[in-house]
Design an enzyme around this catalytic site. Structure first.
Site, PDB file in Angstrom:
ATOM      1  N   ASP A 199      51.784  37.145  26.086  1.00 54.32           N
ATOM      2  CA  ASP A 199      52.820  37.887  25.352  1.00 54.32           C
ATOM      3  C   ASP A 199      54.141  37.127  25.433  1.00 54.32           C
ATOM      4  O   ASP A 199      54.692  36.971  26.514  1.00 54.32           O
ATOM      5  CB  ASP A 199      52.948  39.288  25.962  1.00 54.32           C
ATOM      6  N   ASP A 230      56.609  42.786  24.620  1.00 56.43           N
ATOM      7  CA  ASP A 230      56.220  44.126  24.154  1.00 56.43           C
ATOM      8  C   ASP A 230      54.885  44.577  24.746  1.00 56.43           C
ATOM      9  O   ASP A 230      54.365  45.637  24.396  1.00 56.43           O
ATOM     10  CB  ASP A 230      56.169  44.189  22.624  1.00 56.43           C
ATOM     11  N   ASP A 237      38.093  35.041  12.918  1.00 55.71           N
ATOM     12  CA  ASP A 237      37.045  36.028  12.731  1.00 55.71           C
ATOM     13  C   ASP A 237      36.965  36.412  11.257  1.00 55.71           C
ATOM     14  O   ASP A 237      37.996  36.601  10.604  1.00 55.71           O
ATOM     15  CB  ASP A 237      37.332  37.271  13.563  1.00 55.71           C
ATOM     16  N   ASP A 287      31.583  38.315  11.997  1.00 60.00           N
ATOM     17  CA  ASP A 287      31.274  39.531  12.739  1.00 60.00           C
ATOM     18  C   ASP A 287      30.063  40.247  12.135  1.00 60.00           C
ATOM     19  O   ASP A 287      30.011  40.470  10.918  1.00 60.00           O
ATOM     20  CB  ASP A 287      32.509  40.442  12.697  1.00 60.00           C
ATOM     21  N   GLU A 320      27.642  36.160  14.152  1.00 63.63           N
ATOM     22  CA  GLU A 320      27.233  37.125  15.177  1.00 63.63           C
ATOM     23  C   GLU A 320      26.071  37.914  14.601  1.00 63.63           C
ATOM     24  O   GLU A 320      26.210  38.575  13.575  1.00 63.63           O
ATOM     25  CB  GLU A 320      28.391  38.061  15.517  1.00 63.63           C
ATOM     26  N   HIS A 339      34.450  38.874  24.006  1.00 65.87           N
ATOM     27  CA  HIS A 339      35.274  40.087  24.030  1.00 65.87           C
ATOM     28  C   HIS A 339      34.446  41.364  24.100  1.00 65.87           C
ATOM     29  O   HIS A 339      34.988  42.434  24.378  1.00 65.87           O
ATOM     30  CB  HIS A 339      36.166  40.126  22.779  1.00 65.87           C
ATOM     31  N   ASP A 340      33.134  41.274  23.836  1.00 67.85           N
ATOM     32  CA  ASP A 340      32.258  42.444  23.872  1.00 67.85           C
ATOM     33  C   ASP A 340      31.397  42.501  25.136  1.00 67.85           C
ATOM     34  O   ASP A 340      30.641  43.452  25.317  1.00 67.85           O
ATOM     35  CB  ASP A 340      31.304  42.436  22.664  1.00 67.85           C
TER      36      ASP A 340
END
Length: 563
Positions: free
Chosen positions: A26, A30, A103, A204, A261, A334-335
């Protein structure tokens, strides 16, 4: 545009690093990672030695599924920055010899996408057929399919008295690929990004885009509430037609990396998708090896990993795609939960097991994918309360099981092992507050182990997991046998040792990995002869004993090279 010949197939020698932008770095305080933050960390990635950065979705989104619900394919999510920031990132990456892939999420959009807003207005709206709408059946949903994110796969719309299909969240309506106008919109959008200078797409759930038109009921498996629609949308009837059309109209005109994917794809499917003559895509993500520690009904049904099954599965993918298609190699994304916690020992042998998993994967044939934090051995997280979790899949599952009377303690145990937020806690940069990820309040809490596990400490320690990955990446560039050699599994039935060789005409690599905490003696004559004639090129313990037999310590890995 003039066609670029892809004879080099640069992606076969490449290593991809996946960034989950919300959790990477970041820059403005924020609490949410952003594009400027990625720019500031490019030198870190260059030091690691990767070639390609894959960005999880950065498009405009209401964030029901953390960006996989796209509201506008042509805009950047405000929290991440601006299109100008993306242009700067592309320039900065390309100047360092790094490529960027994005993606491509085209099985569904957000329900706030302008197409869907129009689609809901009436049965005769021009955008109606951009989505999958059906009338109800006997006052209920059109069929019995369950959503992958729990609950039914259909949502009722009062305005038109019909249901729309959503294989994921109800805020992620499925697109209707039967409609050529929709497909052309997608291809135009893809060209927009490729002309901007991105270097490819991770697609995806791309093998879900073709549904059996009649949408029949699925089998209701034991313990399940809804029917399994998978046989009617996974690798559907027109999937090859759609991918070949996409390749002809878009992909073949650029020198890019494409990875699909594809849950539920077999090795035979993968050959069809990735065989160069078929002109579809470069490689796919298989899910088979990631389901081996799940029970028969769902991923939350936990069971221990059987190493013999894992070896058999990965060997199948290595041998059946060799010479015809191409593999992607991964443990984490990420999954998925963190592999060092999932299959290894994230306490006493965290460093050793993280290095062992890296070695086992990176010596195989295929394109390796490193997920952010994997290179420093980040671990799963165990938040005390469900309130600390953010993932829509996890929260939906918790509510559903809670309503069925499953004890909270049992649900949390499954979340600790398999929840997607294990991968989404902020990247651990330093031992400063919030792991140096942000000067604000992070969107999801930092894993409390950041003081022990962070990139700053890893860079200062030449024996760290980071430098082990760097070494493996350098070997892939140097030794062609890793890219092209045959794969031969050794000790097929051994319950704790994963060993294999990679062999070409004049090179051989032997890889030994101990997947347990036990010391194991290997006294195989053929292996011992390799050790005496070969060169040790990878090890994960500081001291390696040269003996007439090999004793592999807990989670030890050794790689020998013979020319």
């Amino acid at each position: 545009m003039e066609k670029v010949k892809n004879d080099q197939q640069w992606w076969k020698k490449s290593i991809v690093y996946q960034i989950y932008p919300r959790s990477f770095y970041d820059s403005n305080g924020d609490g949410i990672g952003d594009l400027q933050g990625i720019i500031q960390k490019l030198d870190y990635l260059k030091e690691l030695g990767v070639d390609v950065i894959w960005l999880s979705p950065i498009y405009d989104s209401p964030n029901d599924d953390n960006g996989y619900d796209i509201r506008d394919y042509y805009q950047i999510m405000k929290e991440f920055g601006t299109m100008e920031d993306l242009d700067h990132l592309l320039d900065a990456a390309h100047q360092r010899g790094l490529k960027i892939i994005m993606d491509l999420v085209v099985n569904h959009t957000s329900d706030e996408h302008s197409w869907f807003v129009e689609s809901k207005k009436g049965l005769d709206n021009p955008y109606r057929d951009y989505y999958v709408w059906k009338p109800g059946r006997n006052g209920k949903e059109p069929n019995n399919w369950g959503s992958i994110f729990s609950g039914p796969a259909w949502n009722y719309d009062e305005n038109t008295n019909e249901y729309y299909l959503h294989l994921f969240s109800k805020k992620q309506p499925d697109l209707n690929w039967e409609n050529p106008a929709l497909r052309n919109e997608i291809y135009t959008m893809m060209k927009f990004w490729l002309d901007k200078g991105i270097d490819g797409f991770r697609m995806d759930v791309i093998n879900f885009i073709s549904k059996v038109p009649s949408l029949p009921d699925g089998e209701v498996k034991e313990g399940a509430i809804y029917g399994d629609g998978g046989p009617y949308f996974v690798n559907g009837p027109k999937i090859h037609k759609y991918l070949r059309e996409m390749n002809e109209k878009v992909l073949s005109q650029y020198d890019i990396l494409t990875v699909g994917e594809m849950p539920g794809a077999s090795t035979a499917d993968a050959v069809m998708y990735t065989k160069p003559q078929n002109k579809e895509i470069n490689m796919i993500f298989t899910f088979e090896h990631m389901g081996l520690d799940s029970g028969p009904t769902e991923k939350w049904d936990l069971k221990p990993l059987n190493l013999v099954h894992l070896k058999k599965n990965l060997t199948k993918w290595q041998t059946e795609l060799h010479g015809t298609g191409w593999n992607s190699l991964y443990w984490n994304n990420h999954d998925q939960p963190r592999v060092v916690s999932r299959f290894g020992d994230d306490q006493e042998y965290r460093v050793e097991s993280a290095k062992m998993f890296a070695t086992c994967l990176h010596m195989m044939q295929g394109t390796p994918y490193i997920y952010q934090g994997e290179e420093i051995g980040m671990t799963n997280v165990e938040f005390e309360s469900i309130e600390q979790y953010q993932d829509v899949e996890t929260l939906n599952m918790f509510r559903e099981k809670h309503s069925l009377g499953v004890p909270t303690e049992d649900i949390m145990k499954s979340i600790y092992v398999k929840g997607r937020d294990n991968a989404r806690t902020p990247m651990q940069w330093s031992e400063q507050v919030h792991s140096g990820f942000t000067k604000g309040t992070p969107w999801i809490e930092v894993n409390p182990r950041y003081k022990e596990i962070n990139a700053e400490a890893a860079l200062e320690d030449k024996e760290s997991i980071f430098y082990h990955y760097k070494h493996l990446i350098a070997l892939r560039k140097k030794l062609d046998v890793i890219t092209t050699g045959d794969f031969n599994l050794l000790f097929e039935d051994h319950p704790k040792i994963f060993a294999y060789e990679r062999r070409s005409e004049n090179e051989k690599v032997v890889v030994l990995c101990n997947f347990s905490r036990d010391e194991i003696v290997i006294d195989n004559n053929e292996i011992l002869s390799v050790i005496t004639t070969g060169k040790l090129i990878v090890h994960n313990y500081k001291e390696v004993k040269a003996e007439s037999s090999i004793t592999l310590r807990a989670f030890e890995t050794l790689v020998y090279y013979v020319k």
